[in-house]
Scaffold this motif. Structure first.
Motif, mmCIF file in Angstrom:
data_model
loop_
_atom_site.group_PDB
_atom_site.id
_atom_site.type_symbol
_atom_site.label_atom_id
_atom_site.label_comp_id
_atom_site.label_asym_id
_atom_site.label_seq_id
_atom_site.Cartn_x
_atom_site.Cartn_y
_atom_site.Cartn_z
ATOM 1 N N LYS A 6 -1.893 -29.639 -8.468
ATOM 2 C CA LYS A 6 -2.379 -29.729 -7.192
ATOM 3 C C LYS A 6 -1.272 -28.703 -6.498
ATOM 4 N N ARG A 7 -0.152 -28.105 -7.251
ATOM 5 C CA ARG A 7 0.878 -27.719 -7.129
ATOM 6 C C ARG A 7 0.515 -25.989 -6.478
ATOM 7 N N PHE A 8 -0.734 -25.493 -7.029
ATOM 8 C CA PHE A 8 -1.634 -24.163 -6.134
ATOM 9 C C PHE A 8 -2.446 -24.607 -5.347
ATOM 10 N N ALA A 9 -3.363 -25.845 -5.431
ATOM 11 C CA ALA A 9 -3.900 -26.043 -4.597
ATOM 12 C C ALA A 9 -2.439 -26.376 -3.172
ATOM 13 N N ARG A 10 -1.578 -26.346 -3.200
ATOM 14 C CA ARG A 10 -1.450 -26.757 -2.480
ATOM 15 C C ARG A 10 0.025 -25.702 -1.260
ATOM 16 N N HIS A 11 0.182 -24.356 -2.597
ATOM 17 C CA HIS A 11 0.439 -23.465 -1.730
ATOM 18 C C HIS A 11 -0.942 -22.895 -0.823
ATOM 19 N N LYS A 12 -1.869 -23.070 -1.698
ATOM 20 C CA LYS A 12 -3.168 -21.957 -0.692
ATOM 21 C C LYS A 12 -3.627 -22.823 0.802
ATOM 22 N N ILE A 13 -3.462 -24.027 0.658
ATOM 23 C CA ILE A 13 -3.881 -24.585 1.318
ATOM 24 C C ILE A 13 -2.375 -24.516 3.202
ATOM 25 N N HIS A 14 -1.136 -24.556 1.936
ATOM 26 C CA HIS A 14 -0.284 -23.560 3.619
ATOM 27 C C HIS A 14 -0.220 -22.070 3.590
ATOM 28 N N GLU A 15 -1.053 -21.292 2.670
ATOM 29 C CA GLU A 15 -1.132 -20.597 2.885
ATOM 30 C C GLU A 15 -2.453 -20.633 4.207
ATOM 31 N N SER A 16 -3.526 -20.783 3.885
ATOM 32 C CA SER A 16 -4.518 -21.326 4.760
ATOM 33 C C SER A 16 -3.989 -21.183 6.291
ATOM 34 N N ALA A 17 -3.344 -22.969 6.265
ATOM 35 C CA ALA A 17 -3.046 -22.494 7.145
ATOM 36 C C ALA A 17 -1.945 -21.588 8.013
ATOM 37 N N LEU A 18 -0.789 -20.393 7.200
ATOM 38 C CA LEU A 18 -0.678 -20.085 7.790
ATOM 39 C C LEU A 18 -1.251 -18.758 8.981
ATOM 40 N N ILE A 19 -1.745 -18.267 7.725
ATOM 41 C CA ILE A 19 -2.562 -17.089 7.874
ATOM 42 C C ILE A 19 -4.290 -17.449 9.020
ATOM 43 N N ALA A 20 -4.534 -18.347 9.362
ATOM 44 C CA ALA A 20 -5.242 -19.122 10.445
ATOM 45 C C ALA A 20 -4.062 -19.132 11.812
ATOM 46 N N GLY A 21 -2.994 -19.691 11.927
ATOM 47 C CA GLY A 21 -2.425 -19.196 13.047
ATOM 48 C C GLY A 21 -1.969 -18.124 13.317
ATOM 49 N N VAL A 22 -1.288 -16.936 12.185
ATOM 50 C CA VAL A 22 -0.945 -15.592 12.840
ATOM 51 C C VAL A 22 -1.615 -14.797 13.065
ATOM 52 N N LYS A 23 -3.487 -15.404 12.786
ATOM 53 C CA LYS A 23 -5.048 -14.352 13.317
ATOM 54 C C LYS A 23 -4.971 -14.458 14.475
ATOM 55 N N ALA A 24 -5.168 -16.321 14.989
ATOM 56 C CA ALA A 24 -5.053 -16.573 16.240
ATOM 57 C C ALA A 24 -3.846 -16.487 17.582
ATOM 58 N N MET A 25 -2.626 -16.117 16.384
ATOM 59 C CA MET A 25 -2.312 -15.296 17.763
ATOM 60 C C MET A 25 -1.967 -14.178 18.085
ATOM 61 N N GLY A 26 -3.211 -13.351 17.504
ATOM 62 C CA GLY A 26 -3.184 -12.039 17.970
ATOM 63 C C GLY A 26 -2.197 -11.436 17.205
ATOM 64 N N LEU A 27 -2.262 -12.011 15.939
ATOM 65 C CA LEU A 27 -0.882 -10.478 14.850
ATOM 66 C C LEU A 27 -2.146 -10.451 13.095
ATOM 67 N N THR A 28 -1.763 -9.090 12.714
ATOM 68 C CA THR A 28 -3.246 -8.366 11.799
ATOM 69 C C THR A 28 -2.022 -8.581 10.846
ATOM 70 N N LEU A 29 -2.993 -8.753 9.308
ATOM 71 C CA LEU A 29 -2.342 -9.112 8.022
ATOM 72 C C LEU A 29 -2.383 -7.885 8.021
ATOM 73 N N PHE A 30 -1.643 -7.463 6.706
ATOM 74 C CA PHE A 30 -1.118 -6.443 6.086
ATOM 75 C C PHE A 30 -1.967 -6.658 4.654
ATOM 76 N N GLY A 31 -2.481 -5.501 4.106
ATOM 77 C CA GLY A 31 -2.467 -5.618 2.513
ATOM 78 C C GLY A 31 -4.218 -6.095 2.014
ATOM 79 N N ASP A 32 -4.596 -5.570 0.818
ATOM 80 C CA ASP A 32 -5.492 -5.727 0.795
ATOM 81 C C ASP A 32 -5.988 -7.843 0.334
ATOM 82 N N GLN A 33 -6.690 -8.703 0.814
ATOM 83 C CA GLN A 33 -6.359 -9.984 1.200
ATOM 84 C C GLN A 33 -7.400 -10.678 -0.145
ATOM 85 N N GLU A 34 -8.180 -9.874 -0.591
ATOM 86 C CA GLU A 34 -8.840 -9.985 -2.004
ATOM 87 C C GLU A 34 -8.401 -10.664 -3.136
#
Length: 420
Positions: free
Chosen positions: A289-317
């Motif tokens: 459950k703890r690992f899943a919580r970290h993944k969900i908040h990561e997903s929300a942050l990434i979605a927000g960053v991309k929607a803002m018009g910023l780009t992510l750095f690094g190997d996303q896989e």
């Protein structure tokens, strides 16, 4: 000269460490001090060891903290198994691979390295091929590299090391408690964690674990301090040279944490209380459950960053779930953005090191800092600051994208306000 009472500002800490400490951990730190050999305290020590085994997902006999920041754990394991001219292979994909090299070199190892670009990780087969070429005694590698936000796959490397009789030592400082780390299943011989990241405990301890393969080396180098040695201790003949460091000598620390309770140092009592509570909270939440919580908040942050018009750095896989790296837009002063976030919003995010300094921001979503309100706050504040800095933000899109991720997931993982 008079000094005023200490008043530290309240911050929303979104760095890759340190992170916000869980209030329950802070309360545990105010627990009355006990003597380090008081049976009530040694019972707490035993509980910490058992909790660490569960968090590390191991049946190892030895799992205890080193008193010191995270690198003290790296040094304790490495200095206890390295003898001069031992071959050590260190695959480097960020700053902390270089740290492993530094430690190994200082203890006289013959260090071999391979490197890949910061922002990438190694194909495990590349590492395995190099292990077969070098034939090292030890392969030392970072699991979650906070300088790049990348996470190295380890299972294939661990299995190969075991088959080739090579010790695998892993720096999991940034990943333990935030994503899956399977010590036994991945054939890891020695592993180092950190308190100030996903465990949400103050910096100052480095939980470690190691197996019987490492213990065998440690026992062959065991030396008890003259001032506390028994006659039997003094008569033992070492088959190998003693461990160079006194403070980080795992053979003596085993006697301190084991049934013999032989004095080594004065324990950092309040930090043991903190670690015990931090581990208890991890286990109370449940690892999956703890690992899943970290993944969900990561997903929300990434979605927000991309929607803002910023780009992510690094190997996303091969992204480290609890660290998100963002490219600093051309023409934007990254330090000015960080400064305004801190001064106007009391939010701290991080820059990076070496070749990435000034090129990326790093946002940590670790432990107690990994909460819905923190994600939404940092996205809204970053958008406001970037607008003030002249960047053409997609106004209002970041929060909506993050909220879209949260829709339907609140009940599943508990990501609402007040959840950790």
């Amino acid at each position: 000269m008079a000094f005023s009472e200490l008043h530290t500002p309240m911050r929303t800490i979104m760095t890759p460490g340190p992170v916000e400490v869980d209030p329950r951990v802070l309360r545990a730190m105010s627990t009355p001090i006990l003597g380090q050999f008081d049976p009530a305290f040694t019972t707490i020590m035993n509980e910490v060891m058992e909790m660490l085994r569960l968090v590390f997902q191991t049946k190892n006999k030895w799992a205890f903290p080193i008193d010191g920041t995270s690198r003290s754990g790296n040094e304790a394991i490495l200095c206890s198994i390295i003898e001069p001219r031992d071959k050590v292979l260190v695959p480097i994909f960020g700053r902390f691979g270089h740290l492993l090299v530094e430690i190994c070199e200082r203890y006289g190892a013959e260090v071999h390295t391979i490197e890949c670009s910061w922002g990438e990780v190694f194909d495990p087969q590349v590492v395995i091929k190099e292990i077969k070429k070098v034939s090292p005694k030890i392969t030392a590698i970072v699991h979650g590299e906070t300088s790049t936000g990348c996470m190295q796959p380890l299972k294939e490397i661990g299995v190969a090391c075991r088959e080739l009789d090579v010790l695998l030592v892993v720096d999991a400082v940034a990943s333990i408690g935030g994503t899956d780390v399977k010590v036994d299943e991945w054939c890891i011989d020695g592993l180092i964690g950190g308190t100030q990241k996903c465990l949400s405990v103050p910096s100052g301890m480095a939980p470690i674990t190691y197996n019987e393969r490492i213990e065998k080396i440690i026992q062959s180098r065991k030396k008890v301090e003259r001032g506390i040695a028994t006659e039997e201790d003094r008569q033992k003949v070492l088959s190998h040279r003693p461990i160079t460091s006194n403070y980080f000598d795992l053979s003596m620390l085993q006697d301190y944490w084991g049934p013999r309770r032989l004095n080594h140092h004065t324990e950092a009592t309040s930090m043991i209380y903190a670690l015990r509570e931090g581990l208890r909270l991890v286990l109370e939440e449940g690892l999956e459950k703890r690992f899943a919580r970290h993944k969900i908040h990561e997903s929300a942050l990434i979605a927000g960053v991309k929607a803002m018009g910023l780009t992510l750095f690094g190997d996303q896989e091969n992204k480290l779930p609890c660290v998100t790296c963002i490219g600093i837009p051309e023409g934007i002063d990254g330090e000015a953005v960080r400064g305004m976030l801190l001064n106007e919003f009391s939010i701290e995010i991080a820059s990076s090191f070496g070749p990435l300094h000034g090129k990326i921001w790093r946002i940590g979503t670790m432990g107690f800092s990994c909460r819905k309100e923190n994600i939404l706050f940092v996205l809204a504040s970053l958008e406001a600051v970037l607008l003030r800095q002249g960047f053409e933000v997609n106004r209002g899109e970041a929060l909506q994208a993050a909220l879209d991720v949260y829709v339907g997931k609140t009940e599943k993982v508990g990501v609402g306000r007040g959840s950790i």
